[in-house]
Design a protein around this motif. Structure first.
Motif, PDB file in Angstrom:
ATOM      1  N   GLN A   1       0.871  -1.254  -0.110  1.00 34.12           N
ATOM      2  CA  GLN A   1       0.100  -0.136  -0.124  1.00 34.12           C
ATOM      3  C   GLN A   1       0.870   1.234   0.005  1.00 34.12           C
ATOM      4  O   GLN A   1       0.290   2.362  -0.171  1.00 34.12           O
ATOM      5  CB  GLN A   1      -1.037   0.029   1.156  1.00 34.12           C
ATOM      6  CG  GLN A   1      -1.858  -1.060   1.468  1.00 34.12           C
ATOM      7  CD  GLN A   1      -2.817  -1.227   0.170  1.00 34.12           C
ATOM      8  OE1 GLN A   1      -3.489  -0.262  -0.324  1.00 34.12           O
ATOM      9  NE2 GLN A   1      -2.993  -2.560  -0.402  1.00 34.12           N
ATOM     10  N   ARG A   2       2.071   1.095   0.286  1.00 34.47           N
ATOM     11  CA  ARG A   2       2.916   2.374   0.326  1.00 34.47           C
ATOM     12  C   ARG A   2       4.083   2.429  -0.771  1.00 34.47           C
ATOM     13  O   ARG A   2       4.131   1.639  -1.742  1.00 34.47           O
ATOM     14  CB  ARG A   2       3.697   2.390   1.540  1.00 34.47           C
ATOM     15  CG  ARG A   2       2.968   2.032   2.816  1.00 34.47           C
ATOM     16  CD  ARG A   2       3.995   1.951   3.905  1.00 34.47           C
ATOM     17  NE  ARG A   2       4.868   3.184   4.395  1.00 34.47           N
ATOM     18  CZ  ARG A   2       5.804   3.028   5.388  1.00 34.47           C
ATOM     19  NH1 ARG A   2       6.003   1.961   5.890  1.00 34.47           N
ATOM     20  NH2 ARG A   2       6.293   4.169   5.612  1.00 34.47           N
ATOM     21  N   SER A   3       4.593   3.697  -0.816  1.00 34.19           N
ATOM     22  CA  SER A   3       5.661   3.980  -1.802  1.00 34.19           C
ATOM     23  C   SER A   3       6.984   3.705  -0.822  1.00 34.19           C
ATOM     24  O   SER A   3       7.151   4.146   0.117  1.00 34.19           O
ATOM     25  CB  SER A   3       5.680   5.298  -2.505  1.00 34.19           C
ATOM     26  OG  SER A   3       6.555   5.422  -3.532  1.00 34.19           O
ATOM     27  N   TYR A   4       7.981   3.224  -1.937  1.00 38.81           N
ATOM     28  CA  TYR A   4       9.498   2.853  -0.973  1.00 38.81           C
ATOM     29  C   TYR A   4      10.450   3.709  -1.760  1.00 38.81           C
ATOM     30  O   TYR A   4      10.691   3.882  -2.808  1.00 38.81           O
ATOM     31  CB  TYR A   4       9.678   1.455  -0.920  1.00 38.81           C
ATOM     32  CG  TYR A   4       8.341   0.572  -0.118  1.00 38.81           C
ATOM     33  CD1 TYR A   4       8.284   0.591   1.335  1.00 38.81           C
ATOM     34  CD2 TYR A   4       7.436   0.243  -0.577  1.00 38.81           C
ATOM     35  CE1 TYR A   4       7.451  -0.167   2.084  1.00 38.81           C
ATOM     36  CE2 TYR A   4       6.356  -0.611  -0.142  1.00 38.81           C
ATOM     37  CZ  TYR A   4       6.412  -0.673   1.460  1.00 38.81           C
ATOM     38  OH  TYR A   4       5.650  -1.136   2.237  1.00 38.81           O
ATOM     39  N   HIS A   5      11.520   4.194  -0.897  1.00 38.59           N
ATOM     40  CA  HIS A   5      12.300   4.440  -1.213  1.00 38.59           C
ATOM     41  C   HIS A   5      13.717   3.836  -1.450  1.00 38.59           C
ATOM     42  O   HIS A   5      14.583   3.834  -2.138  1.00 38.59           O
ATOM     43  CB  HIS A   5      13.155   5.930  -0.155  1.00 38.59           C
ATOM     44  CG  HIS A   5      12.127   7.160  -0.230  1.00 38.59           C
ATOM     45  ND1 HIS A   5      10.817   7.183   0.439  1.00 38.59           N
ATOM     46  CD2 HIS A   5      12.643   8.211  -0.520  1.00 38.59           C
ATOM     47  CE1 HIS A   5      10.580   8.439   0.150  1.00 38.59           C
ATOM     48  NE2 HIS A   5      11.472   9.112  -0.170  1.00 38.59           N
TER      49      HIS A   5
ATOM     50  N   GLU B   1      12.391   7.647   5.209  1.00 44.19           N
ATOM     51  CA  GLU B   1      12.541   7.009   3.941  1.00 44.19           C
ATOM     52  C   GLU B   1      11.743   5.539   4.099  1.00 44.19           C
ATOM     53  O   GLU B   1      12.682   4.780   4.452  1.00 44.19           O
ATOM     54  CB  GLU B   1      14.014   7.142   3.419  1.00 44.19           C
ATOM     55  CG  GLU B   1      14.394   8.531   3.306  1.00 44.19           C
ATOM     56  CD  GLU B   1      15.822   8.703   2.743  1.00 44.19           C
ATOM     57  OE1 GLU B   1      16.383   7.642   2.573  1.00 44.19           O
ATOM     58  OE2 GLU B   1      16.268   9.599   2.486  1.00 44.19           O
TER      59      GLU B   1
ATOM     60  N   ARG C   1      10.691  -2.816 -10.230  1.00 44.03           N
ATOM     61  CA  ARG C   1      11.238  -1.556 -10.974  1.00 44.03           C
ATOM     62  C   ARG C   1       9.869  -0.786 -11.425  1.00 44.03           C
ATOM     63  O   ARG C   1       9.813   0.461 -11.348  1.00 44.03           O
ATOM     64  CB  ARG C   1      12.226  -1.869 -12.030  1.00 44.03           C
ATOM     65  CG  ARG C   1      12.646  -0.627 -12.564  1.00 44.03           C
ATOM     66  CD  ARG C   1      13.290   0.636 -11.693  1.00 44.03           C
ATOM     67  NE  ARG C   1      14.482   0.351 -11.291  1.00 44.03           N
ATOM     68  CZ  ARG C   1      14.789   0.782 -10.096  1.00 44.03           C
ATOM     69  NH1 ARG C   1      14.028   1.382  -9.224  1.00 44.03           N
ATOM     70  NH2 ARG C   1      16.053   0.341  -9.705  1.00 44.03           N
TER      71      ARG C   1
ATOM     72  N   ARG D   1       6.749  -0.917 -10.400  1.00 46.44           N
ATOM     73  CA  ARG D   1       5.743  -0.302  -9.451  1.00 46.44           C
ATOM     74  C   ARG D   1       6.562   0.790  -8.821  1.00 46.44           C
ATOM     75  O   ARG D   1       5.887   1.484  -8.479  1.00 46.44           O
ATOM     76  CB  ARG D   1       5.563  -1.691  -8.526  1.00 46.44           C
ATOM     77  CG  ARG D   1       4.913  -1.180  -7.287  1.00 46.44           C
ATOM     78  CD  ARG D   1       3.197  -0.876  -7.594  1.00 46.44           C
ATOM     79  NE  ARG D   1       2.542  -0.515  -6.329  1.00 46.44           N
ATOM     80  CZ  ARG D   1       2.015  -1.600  -5.489  1.00 46.44           C
ATOM     81  NH1 ARG D   1       2.064  -2.831  -5.766  1.00 46.44           N
ATOM     82  NH2 ARG D   1       1.411  -1.046  -4.539  1.00 46.44           N
ATOM     83  N   PHE D   2       7.817   0.721  -8.665  1.00 50.68           N
ATOM     84  CA  PHE D   2       8.574   1.742  -7.660  1.00 50.68           C
ATOM     85  C   PHE D   2       9.811   2.048  -8.537  1.00 50.68           C
ATOM     86  O   PHE D   2      10.953   1.885  -8.189  1.00 50.68           O
ATOM     87  CB  PHE D   2       9.118   1.288  -6.434  1.00 50.68           C
ATOM     88  CG  PHE D   2       8.169   0.413  -5.649  1.00 50.68           C
ATOM     89  CD1 PHE D   2       7.183   1.023  -4.957  1.00 50.68           C
ATOM     90  CD2 PHE D   2       7.888  -0.982  -5.528  1.00 50.68           C
ATOM     91  CE1 PHE D   2       6.156   0.392  -4.155  1.00 50.68           C
ATOM     92  CE2 PHE D   2       7.087  -1.405  -4.789  1.00 50.68           C
ATOM     93  CZ  PHE D   2       6.019  -0.694  -4.019  1.00 50.68           C
TER      94      PHE D   2
ATOM     95  N   HIS E   1      11.575   4.868  -8.964  1.00 51.71           N
ATOM     96  CA  HIS E   1      12.687   5.714  -8.506  1.00 51.71           C
ATOM     97  C   HIS E   1      13.379   5.042  -7.224  1.00 51.71           C
ATOM     98  O   HIS E   1      14.132   5.702  -6.760  1.00 51.71           O
ATOM     99  CB  HIS E   1      11.948   7.088  -7.911  1.00 51.71           C
ATOM    100  CG  HIS E   1      11.359   7.656  -9.196  1.00 51.71           C
ATOM    101  ND1 HIS E   1      11.985   8.106 -10.278  1.00 51.71           N
ATOM    102  CD2 HIS E   1      10.308   8.350  -9.376  1.00 51.71           C
ATOM    103  CE1 HIS E   1      11.354   8.679 -11.206  1.00 51.71           C
ATOM    104  NE2 HIS E   1      10.102   8.802 -10.611  1.00 51.71           N
ATOM    105  N   ALA E   2      12.863   3.999  -6.807  1.00 48.30           N
ATOM    106  CA  ALA E   2      13.379   3.597  -5.360  1.00 48.30           C
ATOM    107  C   ALA E   2      14.810   2.958  -5.832  1.00 48.30           C
ATOM    108  O   ALA E   2      15.032   2.322  -6.871  1.00 48.30           O
ATOM    109  CB  ALA E   2      12.573   2.268  -5.135  1.00 48.30           C
TER     110      ALA E   2
END
Length: 278
Positions: free
Chosen positions: A10-14, A41, A140, A142-143, A145-146
């Motif tokens: 449910q979250r965005s990850y760094h 982060e 990659r 899905r996220f 910029h992580a």
């Protein structure tokens, strides 16, 4: 939060850490993960080999030896280790994604049936690489910029090697961590870098304020510490000594790689031409 499906996140990850087994992230870079969380982060630890072995499988002698070393029956191995991971991730403040692949000793028991095979060349046709390749590209997408962290593969455990190589196929920021405790063995890091023959440069992060958190997370993996201390650190131990032996090894190596003027460090490797890291 720990989930078993990418769609359930449910979250965005760094920061996204690829951990072949239930302990590798905390062992190798736990302080950096704790520091990232403290800085606001979010961190996701993606643990690859989390599936319980089939109840009717014939275990190799090597698998039986691991079960004995861990003090766990085959039916309790993953239940126990997953509980340990829940505790460790809570200490680090990270979320988890359990991929549900089988460990090498269960995935191809007739092939990875000795330490020489388990720490040798990955078998042709090992299905884990395809699983990892697809997973890395899904992560990659899905996220985008992580920063993805993957094991360098020091020590040559086949699951670590395959995770290392899969991470190399994705675009965007990737950092490779030094596999602990394998990296403490003299020459192991240099051997692995020679095998890869990639253009990489080291990057050290200062972890003085987060060493205690890393050690607490490592201690959560109680079933693994005695076997790792003996087989990888070469330190025969009684049951009560494993925590202290591992903690001493972690501190000693972190001092060896620390930047001048600091006490402890965790070292990563990045592509030489990647200007995102200083």
């Amino acid at each position: 939060m720990i989930v078993s499906h990418l769609a359930d996140l449910q979250r965005s990850y760094h920061h996204i850490v690829l951990s072949p087994h239930l302990d590798d992230a905390a062992l190798s870079c736990g302080s950096s993960l704790a520091a990232a969380v403290a800085a606001g982060e979010p961190v996701l630890v993606v643990t690859i080999c989390t599936a319980a072995p089939p109840t009717d499988m014939q275990f190799s002698t090597l698998a039986q030896q691991f079960h004995a070393d861990w003090g766990l029956s085959p039916t309790m191995v993953m239940q126990t280790r997953c509980r340990e991971e829940e505790t460790a991730l809570s200490i680090l403040g990270a979320d988890g994604l359990w991929v549900g692949a089988l460990d090498a000793i269960y995935r191809m028991p007739a092939v990875y049936n000795s330490r020489a095979a388990l720490f040798g060349e990955p078998a042709a046709g090992d299905p884990l690489f395809t699983t990892l390749h697809d997973l890395c590209h899904q992560l990659r997408h899905r996220f985008p910029h992580a920063t993805v962290y993957a094991p360098l593969g020091v020590g040559n455990h086949v699951d670590h090697q395959l995770t290392c190589l899969a991470a190399a196929t994705i675009e965007g920021p990737v950092m490779w961590y030094e596999d602990f405790p394998y990296v403490v063995r003299p020459g192991a890091l240099e051997q692995r870098l020679d095998i890869l023959d990639w253009s990489l440069r080291p990057l050290v992060r200062t972890i003085d304020e987060r060493m205690t958190t890393r050690l607490a997370a490592i201690t959560a993996y109680a079933s693994q510490l005695a076997e790792l201390s003996c087989s990888q650190l070469g330190h025969p131990i009684a049951n009560g000594e494993a925590v202290d032996v591992m903690a001493d090894a972690v501190r000693t190596y972190a001092r060896q790689v620390a930047a001048p003027g600091t006490l402890y460090g965790e070292r990563f490797w990045v592509r030489s031409g990647d200007c995102r890291y200083t």
